[in-house]
Design a protein around this motif. Sequence first.
Motif, mmCIF file in Angstrom:
data_model
loop_
_atom_site.group_PDB
_atom_site.id
_atom_site.type_symbol
_atom_site.label_atom_id
_atom_site.label_comp_id
_atom_site.label_asym_id
_atom_site.label_seq_id
_atom_site.Cartn_x
_atom_site.Cartn_y
_atom_site.Cartn_z
ATOM 1 N N GLU A 1 99.974 22.589 -8.809
ATOM 2 C CA GLU A 1 99.723 22.780 -10.238
ATOM 3 C C GLU A 1 98.305 22.353 -10.609
ATOM 4 N N ILE A 2 97.828 21.266 -10.006
ATOM 5 C CA ILE A 2 96.457 20.815 -10.261
ATOM 6 C C ILE A 2 95.459 21.815 -9.703
ATOM 7 N N ALA A 3 95.710 22.273 -8.489
ATOM 8 C CA ALA A 3 94.814 23.259 -7.882
ATOM 9 C C ALA A 3 94.763 24.535 -8.717
ATOM 10 N N LYS A 4 95.905 25.000 -9.183
ATOM 11 C CA LYS A 4 95.972 26.218 -9.985
ATOM 12 C C LYS A 4 95.206 26.069 -11.289
ATOM 13 N N LYS A 5 95.245 24.876 -11.873
ATOM 14 C CA LYS A 5 94.628 24.644 -13.179
ATOM 15 C C LYS A 5 93.123 24.462 -13.083
ATOM 16 N N TYR A 6 92.648 23.778 -12.027
ATOM 17 C CA TYR A 6 91.245 23.360 -11.991
ATOM 18 C C TYR A 6 90.372 24.088 -10.978
ATOM 19 N N LEU A 7 90.953 24.701 -9.974
ATOM 20 C CA LEU A 7 90.140 25.418 -8.992
ATOM 21 C C LEU A 7 90.011 26.881 -9.412
ATOM 22 N N THR A 8 89.360 27.078 -10.575
ATOM 23 C CA THR A 8 89.194 28.415 -11.130
ATOM 24 C C THR A 8 87.781 28.575 -11.680
ATOM 25 N N TYR A 9 87.328 29.819 -11.772
ATOM 26 C CA TYR A 9 86.050 30.107 -12.415
ATOM 27 C C TYR A 9 86.061 29.616 -13.860
ATOM 28 N N ASP A 10 87.145 29.922 -14.578
ATOM 29 C CA ASP A 10 87.200 29.586 -15.997
ATOM 30 C C ASP A 10 87.082 28.084 -16.221
ATOM 31 N N TYR A 11 87.740 27.291 -15.352
ATOM 32 C CA TYR A 11 87.636 25.846 -15.543
ATOM 33 C C TYR A 11 86.181 25.393 -15.417
ATOM 34 N N TYR A 12 85.507 25.775 -14.338
ATOM 35 C CA TYR A 12 84.147 25.262 -14.114
ATOM 36 C C TYR A 12 83.153 25.827 -15.126
ATOM 37 N N LEU A 13 83.388 27.041 -15.613
ATOM 38 C CA LEU A 13 82.539 27.576 -16.671
ATOM 39 C C LEU A 13 82.684 26.760 -17.950
ATOM 40 N N ASP A 14 83.919 26.533 -18.371
ATOM 41 C CA ASP A 14 84.130 25.788 -19.611
ATOM 42 C C ASP A 14 83.775 24.313 -19.459
ATOM 43 N N GLU A 15 83.787 23.803 -18.223
ATOM 44 C CA GLU A 15 83.329 22.441 -17.975
ATOM 45 C C GLU A 15 81.854 22.307 -18.343
ATOM 46 N N VAL A 16 81.045 23.314 -18.017
ATOM 47 C CA VAL A 16 79.625 23.280 -18.381
ATOM 48 C C VAL A 16 79.478 23.125 -19.893
ATOM 49 N N GLU A 17 80.231 23.904 -20.643
ATOM 50 C CA GLU A 17 80.144 23.835 -22.105
ATOM 51 C C GLU A 17 80.605 22.479 -22.630
ATOM 52 N N GLU A 18 81.653 21.915 -22.032
ATOM 53 C CA GLU A 18 82.109 20.605 -22.494
ATOM 54 C C GLU A 18 81.094 19.518 -22.164
ATOM 55 N N VAL A 19 80.464 19.605 -20.988
ATOM 56 C CA VAL A 19 79.417 18.640 -20.649
ATOM 57 C C VAL A 19 78.269 18.747 -21.653
ATOM 58 N N ARG A 20 77.873 19.967 -21.980
ATOM 59 C CA ARG A 20 76.817 20.154 -22.987
ATOM 60 C C ARG A 20 77.179 19.453 -24.292
ATOM 61 N N GLN A 21 78.409 19.647 -24.727
ATOM 62 C CA GLN A 21 78.848 19.037 -25.974
ATOM 63 C C GLN A 21 78.866 17.512 -25.873
ATOM 64 N N LYS A 22 79.384 17.001 -24.766
ATOM 65 C CA LYS A 22 79.508 15.548 -24.606
ATOM 66 C C LYS A 22 78.131 14.886 -24.507
ATOM 67 N N LEU A 23 77.155 15.593 -23.916
ATOM 68 C CA LEU A 23 75.798 15.050 -23.815
ATOM 69 C C LEU A 23 75.019 15.230 -25.114
ATOM 70 N N GLY A 24 75.506 16.097 -25.989
ATOM 71 C CA GLY A 24 74.855 16.295 -27.273
ATOM 72 C C GLY A 24 73.568 17.097 -27.200
ATOM 73 N N ILE A 25 73.528 18.086 -26.324
ATOM 74 C CA ILE A 25 72.319 18.912 -26.218
ATOM 75 C C ILE A 25 72.630 20.331 -26.684
ATOM 76 N N ASP A 26 71.629 20.999 -27.217
ATOM 77 C CA ASP A 26 71.749 22.378 -27.670
ATOM 78 C C ASP A 26 70.360 23.006 -27.608
ATOM 79 N N ASP A 27 70.306 24.329 -27.678
ATOM 80 C CA ASP A 27 69.028 25.014 -27.593
ATOM 81 C C ASP A 27 68.283 24.529 -26.347
#
Length: 303
Positions: free
Chosen positions: A78-104
């Motif tokens: 279940e963990i592998a199915k949820k996290y070993l995906t393109y969509d997970y790592y793509l959206d991880e980039v966006e969440e890291v951006r948000q958590k670091l507080g950077i834009d533009d």
Amino acid sequence: MKQGTTIITLDNGYHLWTNTQGTGDIHLLALHGGPGGNHEYWEDTAKQLAAQGLNVQVHMYDQLGSWYSDQPDYSDPEIAKKYLTYDYYLDEVEEVRQKLGIDDFYLIGQSWGGALVQMYAAKYGQHLKGAIISSMVDNIDEYVESINYIRETALTADQVAYMKQIEAEGNYDDAKYQSYVDILNDGYVDRKKPAAISHLISTMATDVYGAFQGDNEFVIKGKLAEWNFRDHLKDIQVPTLLTFGEHETMPLATGQKMAELIPHSRFVTTPEGGHHHMIDNAPVYYDHLATFIRDVEANNFND
């Protein structure tokens, strides 16, 4: 913004290691390859850009499953199915951006990280000033064709036949096979091996690497075997730099084709550079990167 290391907690409860180097108002978020590699070849990026006369805050992180970040139990289906995906790592980039507080900001990605840059620029491009795709193609079939050609020219016919035999058997731990992989790695992947990022043990997250790539750079058995982003390149609307080593695993012809399909893009190569050409020939690599950023900042980017 805080310099040095910050541990961020994702909404899923896992923790990622992040690190910020450099100063200035320009922000560059750096994505490592693998998948399952780590941030280390970006550690001197702020210093390299400063040597080019450009002050940039460089933000690095180890993706989920990698070196300094949390490593889920991927043996749980279940963990592998949820996290070993393109969509997970793509959206991880966006969440890291948000958590670091950077834009533009600028987003750079090496190899697998370059696939994430393509996907991110197409989906979340409103947050970007520019995108840098470092040593990554949009079509894996062309990579496979290129890598087979490299293998057949770098090794003898008997050596290639032996590798194919071992691959058919799935016996990737075979010592002779691995010695041939080492020859190819030395010529086309890690042409320079700086002591600063060498380790007594392997830092590769093999569960992640295996799920997407396989056993090594020269045989794709995982999810990347189906990678084809070509129809979506037109959706990348931000200024884009494609940078490839002149002596690497990724086909330069594909990089040039990508530059024709991405609306606002520039293609450059690094002499004597392999797959990790930011290490193999740092002065040229970072001159290209600094020139790109300067041109975008000055609204002088000509594609």
